[in-house]
Design a protein around this motif. Structure first.
Motif, PDB file in Angstrom:
ATOM      1  N   GLU A  98       5.021  -3.318  23.811  1.00 17.40           N
ATOM      2  CA  GLU A  98       6.295  -3.964  23.511  1.00 17.40           C
ATOM      3  C   GLU A  98       6.108  -5.441  23.182  1.00 17.40           C
ATOM      4  OE1 GLU A  98       6.783  -0.242  25.460  1.00 17.40           O
ATOM      5  OE2 GLU A  98       5.682  -2.025  26.150  1.00 17.40           O
ATOM      6  N   GLN A  99       5.210  -6.087  23.907  1.00 22.86           N
ATOM      7  CA  GLN A  99       4.930  -7.502  23.619  1.00 22.86           C
ATOM      8  C   GLN A  99       4.241  -7.670  22.276  1.00 22.86           C
ATOM      9  OE1 GLN A  99       2.766  -8.095  27.279  1.00 22.86           O
ATOM     10  NE2 GLN A  99       4.378  -9.394  28.136  1.00 22.86           N
ATOM     11  N   LEU A 100       3.298  -6.777  21.951  1.00 26.43           N
ATOM     12  CA  LEU A 100       2.647  -6.830  20.651  1.00 26.43           C
ATOM     13  C   LEU A 100       3.674  -6.611  19.544  1.00 26.43           C
ATOM     14  CD1 LEU A 100       0.212  -6.957  18.761  1.00 26.43           C
ATOM     15  CD2 LEU A 100      -0.158  -4.521  19.193  1.00 26.43           C
ATOM     16  N   ALA A 101       4.564  -5.656  19.740  1.00 28.99           N
ATOM     17  CA  ALA A 101       5.599  -5.398  18.734  1.00 28.99           C
ATOM     18  C   ALA A 101       6.464  -6.632  18.503  1.00 28.99           C
ATOM     19  CB  ALA A 101       6.463  -4.214  19.177  1.00 28.99           C
ATOM     20  N   ALA A 102       6.858  -7.306  19.567  1.00 29.94           N
ATOM     21  CA  ALA A 102       7.671  -8.517  19.427  1.00 29.94           C
ATOM     22  C   ALA A 102       6.914  -9.592  18.657  1.00 29.94           C
ATOM     23  CB  ALA A 102       8.079  -9.027  20.808  1.00 29.94           C
ATOM     24  N   LEU A 103       5.639  -9.697  18.922  1.00 33.78           N
ATOM     25  CA  LEU A 103       4.800 -10.671  18.227  1.00 33.78           C
ATOM     26  C   LEU A 103       4.718 -10.341  16.736  1.00 33.78           C
ATOM     27  CD1 LEU A 103       1.380 -11.832  19.637  1.00 33.78           C
ATOM     28  CD2 LEU A 103       1.610 -11.244  17.245  1.00 33.78           C
ATOM     29  N   LEU A 104       4.537  -9.065  16.400  1.00 37.89           N
ATOM     30  CA  LEU A 104       4.448  -8.652  14.999  1.00 37.89           C
ATOM     31  C   LEU A 104       5.765  -8.899  14.276  1.00 37.89           C
ATOM     32  CD1 LEU A 104       2.497  -5.290  15.469  1.00 37.89           C
ATOM     33  CD2 LEU A 104       1.602  -7.407  14.486  1.00 37.89           C
ATOM     34  N   GLY A 130       1.328  -0.499  19.722  1.00 38.50           N
ATOM     35  CA  GLY A 130       2.193  -1.626  19.388  1.00 38.50           C
ATOM     36  C   GLY A 130       2.840  -1.500  18.019  1.00 38.50           C
ATOM     37  N   LEU A 131       2.095  -1.008  17.051  1.00 37.01           N
ATOM     38  CA  LEU A 131       2.643  -0.815  15.704  1.00 37.01           C
ATOM     39  C   LEU A 131       3.764   0.217  15.708  1.00 37.01           C
ATOM     40  CD1 LEU A 131      -0.612  -0.903  13.545  1.00 37.01           C
ATOM     41  CD2 LEU A 131       1.371  -2.419  13.258  1.00 37.01           C
TER      42      LEU A 131
END
Length: 284
Positions: A98-104, A130-131
């Protein structure tokens, strides 16, 4: 990126099974990373990041690039430019899907042209997780896979339809140097197989960092690339500096000369490669 969020979730679940008997790179350690750090990379099944941001220092066709700096690496290059987070694992933050998704999604909002994953090979399943979350929330940028060239074909096949541009290194044309300086056995065979699979799937831009003293065996590396495809872009890079543990190896304890760069360019041309760049710029 051609897959839907649902398809990415399925691919991520399939990829995560590879952690149990890890074959995500050409080391083919076959260790269970779900039980903690293991194998050559000494990584578990989590994702650790060193940072992210919009970057203008990549090849012109890729900028502005949304860099995602991933902790750890499946290589152990003595001259690693990013050794602080790739090898020494300093300043890393454990990151959820979820954090990676927010970053992307933030990189997309800030105008990045792509999501450029740096040293991603060893955490492929975590990145797919994440993707998948990001795609469900509107993420649609192309994905750049910025890797060391020491991949496994099985792992690359999990990325079909996910990666739009492969950005592998072709570090060496000589296996002995690859083992001594980067800890890789059978580097050239792995590189050849990896490039063939990448070319089958997507656009490929190959990077060759010229090392001093001919250590990278540029002529052999260029011939290897041309043997896969003469149409891939090859970026001859001149920025080598003796950082990290390079001073322990006399042959790479200095920078490269203009003549050494020219030798690599001539080798690329002699191999018949048709799209040669130098530090990202096309030859005149």
């Amino acid at each position: 990126m051609k897959l839907t969020a649902a398809e990415l979730r399925e691919r991520a679940a399939e990829a995560r099974e590879h952690y149990r008997r890890c074959d995500l790179c050409a080391h083919d350690c076959k260790v269970d990373r779900t039980r903690g750090p293991a194998g050559i990379c000494q990584e578990d099944d989590g994702l650790w990041l060193a940072g992210a941001g919009v970057h203008y220092g990549e090849e012109p066709s890729l900028v502005p690039s949304g860099l995602v700096l991933i902790g750890g690496c499946n290589l152990s290059c003595a001259y690693c430019e990013t050794h602080e987070f790739s090898l020494e694992r300093r300043g890393l933050v454990r990151t959820s899907p979820e954090q990676l998704a927010a970053l992307l999604l933030d990189l997309q909002k800030r105008g990045a042209r792509n999501a450029n994953f740096i040293t991603p090979t060893h955490v492929l399943p975590a990145l797919l997780d994440g993707l998948a979350v990001a795609a469900a929330h509107g993420f649609s940028l192309p994905v750049v896979w910025n890797c060391g060239g020491y991949e496994s074909v099985a792992a690359l096949r999990l990325l079909e339809g996910v990666v739009d541009v492969y950005l592998p290194d072709a570090k060496y044309g000589d296996d002995a140097a690859a083992f001594e300086l980067s800890g890789c056995k059978g580097y050239t065979a792995a590189l050849r197989a990896s490039l063939a699979e990448m070319v089958r799937q997507a656009e490929v831009i190959v990077r060759h960092l010229v090392l001093p003293g001919g250590v990278s065996s540029a002529a052999k590396a260029m011939a290897l690339i041309a043997g896969v495809s003469r149409e891939v872009a090859v970026n001859v890079m001149s920025q080598y500096r003796p950082v990290a543990r390079a001073s322990r190896f006399p042959v790479i304890s200095r920078g490269v000369t203009g003549a050494e760069i020219e030798d690599a360019v001539r080798a690329a041309r002699a191999a018949g490669l048709r799209r040669v760049l130098v530090d990202g710029r096309p030859l005149e």
